[in-house]
Design a protein around this motif. Structure first.
Motif, PDB file in Angstrom:
ATOM      1  N   GLN A  75       0.819  -1.213   0.000  1.00 24.34           N
ATOM      2  CA  GLN A  75       0.000   0.000   0.000  1.00 24.34           C
ATOM      3  C   GLN A  75       0.851   1.260   0.000  1.00 24.34           C
ATOM      4  O   GLN A  75       0.476   2.281  -0.567  1.00 24.34           O
ATOM      5  CB  GLN A  75      -0.939  -0.011   1.205  1.00 24.34           C
ATOM      6  N   ASN A  76       2.026   1.190   0.634  1.00 23.27           N
ATOM      7  CA  ASN A  76       2.905   2.353   0.709  1.00 23.27           C
ATOM      8  C   ASN A  76       4.019   2.333  -0.337  1.00 23.27           C
ATOM      9  O   ASN A  76       4.828   3.268  -0.394  1.00 23.27           O
ATOM     10  CB  ASN A  76       3.503   2.465   2.109  1.00 23.27           C
ATOM     11  N   GLU A  78       6.772   0.688  -0.612  1.00 20.27           N
ATOM     12  CA  GLU A  78       8.066   0.909   0.020  1.00 20.27           C
ATOM     13  C   GLU A  78       8.448  -0.321   0.822  1.00 20.27           C
ATOM     14  O   GLU A  78       7.682  -0.787   1.658  1.00 20.27           O
ATOM     15  CB  GLU A  78       7.977   2.124   0.950  1.00 20.27           C
ATOM     16  N   ALA A 105       8.783   4.563   6.317  1.00 18.32           N
ATOM     17  CA  ALA A 105       7.444   4.158   6.760  1.00 18.32           C
ATOM     18  C   ALA A 105       7.389   2.650   6.996  1.00 18.32           C
ATOM     19  O   ALA A 105       6.836   2.179   8.001  1.00 18.32           O
ATOM     20  CB  ALA A 105       6.402   4.577   5.733  1.00 18.32           C
TER      21      ALA A 105
END
Length: 237
Positions: A75-76, A78, A105
């Motif tokens: 979702q990020n 990363e 994150a």
């Protein structure tokens, strides 16, 4: 042969046996994760595979918490698994500071889950990357060189398992198989929720109940999950 060497040999025999038996993609991937965690200096693990659109999906995880961490990574956009998939190279960082510099994150979410390090190896055959294997540790630092080589070997045999039928079929055949596995994954998540609600099981217990029944009965995992969702099968742990 040492005890560790025997464990490694047994793991590769088990994964190779999966190639010649009736092929259940989801069970194969979960076995791969379990063996990776057992053989490497790791505490948890997960696998992401590419879907028909080329995006990654979480297909196997050693625990519900790891599944959530993997979802956060996607979702990020990363984290090490994404980096390994995109680069086709093994990804690791020497310490938490280097991890935070690369994936701030993701590293924060990883630490919230109780882990201090993460590394990933691509699941690839020559130039084609079909996914990535992630391993997590509660202690900081990178895997040893020997464990990283073993992680790559496990990822390689996982890739071979997924691509075994490819030599005689068109490229779309694999994409359809992986998409079918993804659809089955959604069904299994629904069945886990049903078991958790009706049987008072924790999410991890619910999955083990599903897989144990599938193995005892010789029924594909997705079919067991469908029967549970439809209310035709009740499982207790």
């Amino acid at each position: 042969m040492t005890a560790r060497e025997e464990l490694i040999a047994d793991a590769f025999v088990q994964l190779a046996d999966t190639l010649v038996a009736e092929f259940d993609v989801l069970d194969f991937l979960h076995v791969l994760v379990e063996r990776a965690v057992e053989l490497l200096d790791a505490d948890a693990g997960g696998i992401m595979l590419a879907d028909q659109r080329g995006g990654l999906e979480v297909m196997a995880a050693s625990s519900h918490e790891v599944h959530l961490v993997e979802l956060f990574e996607l979702q990020n956009e990363e984290g090490p698994c994404l980096e390994a998939f995109r680069s086709g190279l093994a990804v690791t960082r020497r310490d938490p500071a280097a991890m935070r510099a690369s994936w701030p994150a993701f590293t924060e979410r990883l630490e919230e889950a109780g882990f201090a390090s993460a590394q990933a190896v691509p699941m690839r055959l020559r130039d084609e990357v079909v996914g990535a294997l992630n391993v997590f540790r509660v202690t900081p630092g990178a895997l040893s060189d020997s464990d990283m080589k073993l992680a790559r070997a496990l990822a390689d045999i996982g890739t071979i398992g997924l691509l075994q039928e490819r030599s005689m079929r068109a490229r779309d055949r694999l994409a359809e198989q992986l998409q079918g596995a993804l659809n089955s994954r959604v069904l299994i998540e629904q069945a886990k929720g049903v078991l958790a609600e009706r049987g008072g099981l924790e999410v991890g217990q619910a999955f083990r109940a599903l897989r144990d029944h599938a193995r005892r009965s010789g029924t594909p995992l997705a079919e067991v999950a469908y029967a549970v969702v439809q209310g035709r099968l009740r499982l207790e742990r």
